[in-house]
Enzyme design. Structure first.
Site, PDB file in Angstrom:
ATOM      1  N   SER A 205       0.813  -1.207   0.000  1.00  0.00           N
ATOM      2  CA  SER A 205       0.000   0.000   0.000  1.00  0.00           C
ATOM      3  C   SER A 205       0.858   1.273   0.000  1.00  0.00           C
ATOM      4  O   SER A 205       1.546   1.555  -0.958  1.00  0.00           O
ATOM      5  CB  SER A 205      -0.955  -0.061   1.188  1.00  0.00           C
ATOM      6  OG  SER A 205      -1.951   0.887   1.072  1.00  0.00           O
ATOM      7  N   HIS A 407      -7.411  -5.716   0.049  1.00  0.00           N
ATOM      8  CA  HIS A 407      -6.234  -4.938   0.447  1.00  0.00           C
ATOM      9  C   HIS A 407      -5.458  -5.600   1.603  1.00  0.00           C
ATOM     10  O   HIS A 407      -4.241  -5.715   1.558  1.00  0.00           O
ATOM     11  CB  HIS A 407      -6.701  -3.549   0.893  1.00  0.00           C
ATOM     12  CG  HIS A 407      -5.663  -2.489   0.779  1.00  0.00           C
ATOM     13  ND1 HIS A 407      -5.231  -2.008  -0.440  1.00  0.00           N
ATOM     14  CD2 HIS A 407      -4.966  -1.812   1.721  1.00  0.00           C
ATOM     15  CE1 HIS A 407      -4.314  -1.069  -0.241  1.00  0.00           C
ATOM     16  NE2 HIS A 407      -4.134  -0.940   1.066  1.00  0.00           N
TER      17      HIS A 407
END
Ligand SMILES: *[C@@H]1O[C@H](CO)[C@@H](O)[C@H](O)[C@H]1NC(C)=O
Ligand SMILES: *[C@@H]1O[C@H](CO)[C@@H](O)[C@H](O)[C@H]1NC(C)=O
Ligand SMILES: *[C@@H]1O[C@H](CO)[C@@H](O)[C@H](O)[C@H]1NC(C)=O
Ligand SMILES: *[C@@H]1O[C@H](CO)[C@@H](O)[C@H](O)[C@H]1NC(C)=O
Length: 438
Positions: A205, A407
């Site tokens: 990320s 994610h």
């Protein structure tokens, strides 16, 4: 962006407060400006004089990443790395594997960089059998785990205390060009780095955003990268689906009264009470465990997350960041560009010489970039990853086969070893094999 569930609630709280009371907004703004000009003009850090800089950190008595890796028998080191602009970063290292006893062999270096509101602990939550740092150490690597400025392990500076407003005046741009750069050079300067001129990089990320930002802003650093593995890459954010980000973007993704008030401060001060609460509700036997599970479900695909690993994260998460990192992301979501921080027209002219911030020239990222991305990722949409990838000269795409991969799965999916960690290590091994032959 790991475990932001707690943090986001606060953001919403802030916004509703702001919208309700324009009067106090004005007073607050005056106060903020006052504190700012006092702080900027005075050469003395009054906050440091009157305040114990460690009073709010309170990692005391908590296991650090090094304690945790040592508990599993691995050699563990805690380094303090000073950046060019004075931030002191706590960086952890598993220098070799006690199982291999390879401390005298030349070990390839790998740097792992965490996501927003997370820290180095995120990499080790699933223990030695599944987590990447241990698997890398046992494959013969010299493993470094970075911590960005502002996180629990990197709240220190040569001249500023964390209570000084200037301490929090940074975005992920500064994490890229100061922190990541300093960690790479430091790792290459240590004893095992001698004779080595490049490392492997793994980011999750925000750990990918800082890679893009550094490698495009200072392209000479591409020569220091053997392979890069970007999990859930975040750069262009046009098609991002997270309802929360889409909701906040219009308010905070532009230079306005909201974003000025919200900007350049610590996002979530390390809060004992909140942490204790979350630590407790995520324990296996408590009544409130379902609350923990449903909070996590928005981030992690249902049923496949290692819930045993969750309480492991609680003592050090969320790990702290500057509100400017969030504003910078919200600006990208609003503008559709991957570009530098928007200070507003006037300051942009001073800083960049243009009214709009400049785009990152990602075409200049010549290093070999492996992009690991997924269909159910709320924060890194497939279209956005593919758009940035189209501009990268040297990339390999790894779209996760599992349509539910999200994610957070890159860190806490039960099968992360099989689907991500082992393939990543094979790619590094292949690189090392090829380059030892020549
Ligand atoms: C899950 O996390 C726990 C705690 O770190 C670990 O012991 C376990 O091996 C992990 N993996 C699975 C598949 O449960
Ligand atoms: C470790 O992982 C391997 C491969 O996924 C598995 O076969 C083995 O049972 C695991 N061992 C433990 C102690 O969890
Ligand atoms: C912060 O850095 C100073 C040196 O500038 C050092 O003396 C101090 O121990 C550090 N504190 C922490 C918590 O690392
Ligand atoms: C992605 O975003 C762009 C620009 O906002 C839009 O034109 C396009 O339709 C979106 N694609 C999808 C699949 O949502």
């Amino acid at each position: 962006m790991c475990l932001p569930a707690v943090s986001w609630h606060r953001t919403i709280g802030n916004i509703s407060i702001m919208r309700r009371s324009t009067g106090s907004l004005l007073i607050l703004a005056v106060l903020v400006v006052g504190v700012y000009s006092a702080a900027i003009e005075g050469p003395i850090d009054f906050y440091k004089l009157y305040d114990n800089p460690e009073a709010h950190i309170s990692l005391k008595g908590k296991a650090t990443t090094a304690d945790r890796t040592a508990a599993h028998g691995y050699p563990s080191e805690h380094h303090h790395i000073i950046t060019e602009d004075g931030y002191i970063l706590g960086v952890f290292r598993i220098p070799y594997s006690h199982k291999l006893q390879n401390q005298n062999a030349k070990r390839p270096i790998v740097l792992l960089q965490h996501g927003l509101t997370s820290c180095s602990d995120a990499w080790i939550l699933q223990g030695p059998n599944d987590s990447l740092p241990y698997l890398l150490a046992d494959a013969g690597y010299d493993v470094w785990m970075g911590n960005a400025r502002g996180t629990s392990y990197s709240r220190n500076h040569t001249t500023l205390s964390t209570d000084h407003p200037l301490f929090w005046q940074f975005s992920w741009h500064e994490i890229a060009i100061y922190d990541i750069l300093a960690i790479i050079d430091y790792a290459l300067r240590t004893e095992n780095g001698e004779g080595q001129d490049a490392i492997h990089y793994v980011g999750h990320s925000q750990g990918t955003t800082v890679f893009f930002a550094l490698m495009s802003s200072i392209p000479a650093y591409n020569a220091k990268i053997k392979t890069a593995h970007l999990f859930a890459p975040v750069a262009i954010m046009k098609n991002l689906s997270s309802p929360l980000v889409r909701y906040l973007g219009p308010y905070l993704g532009h230079r306005n009264a909201y974003s000025i008030l919200f900007g350049s401060q610590e996002f979530l001060p390390y809060n004992e009470f909140v942490m204790a609460l979350f630590f407790n509700i995520c324990q296996p036997d408590v009544l409130y465990r379902p609350v923990c599970e449903s909070a996590m479900k928005t981030l992690y695909s249902g049923g496949r997350v290692n819930m045993t690993a969750m309480p492991e994260a609680m003592p050090t998460h969320p790990a702290g960041c500057s509100t400017d990192q969030m504003l910078h992301y919200l600006q990208e979501q609003q503008s559709g560009y991957f570009r530098q921080y928007d200070h507003g027209t006037k300051k942009n002219l001073q800083v960049y010489g243009s009214e709009e911030p400049p785009e990152y020239p990602v075409e200049l990222i010549s290093s070999l970039v492996h992009l690991w991305y997924a269909d159910s990722d709320d924060l890194a949409a497939v279209e956005d990853v593919e758009e940035i990838a189209n501009r990268l000269p040297n990339k390999v795409m790894h779209r996760m086969a599992d349509p539910e991969w999200n994610h957070g799965d890159f860190s806490l999916n039960r099968e992360v070893r099989k689907y991500v960690n082992e393939p990543v290590i094979s790619i590094m091994e292949e690189y090392e094999l090829k380059n030892s032959e020549t």
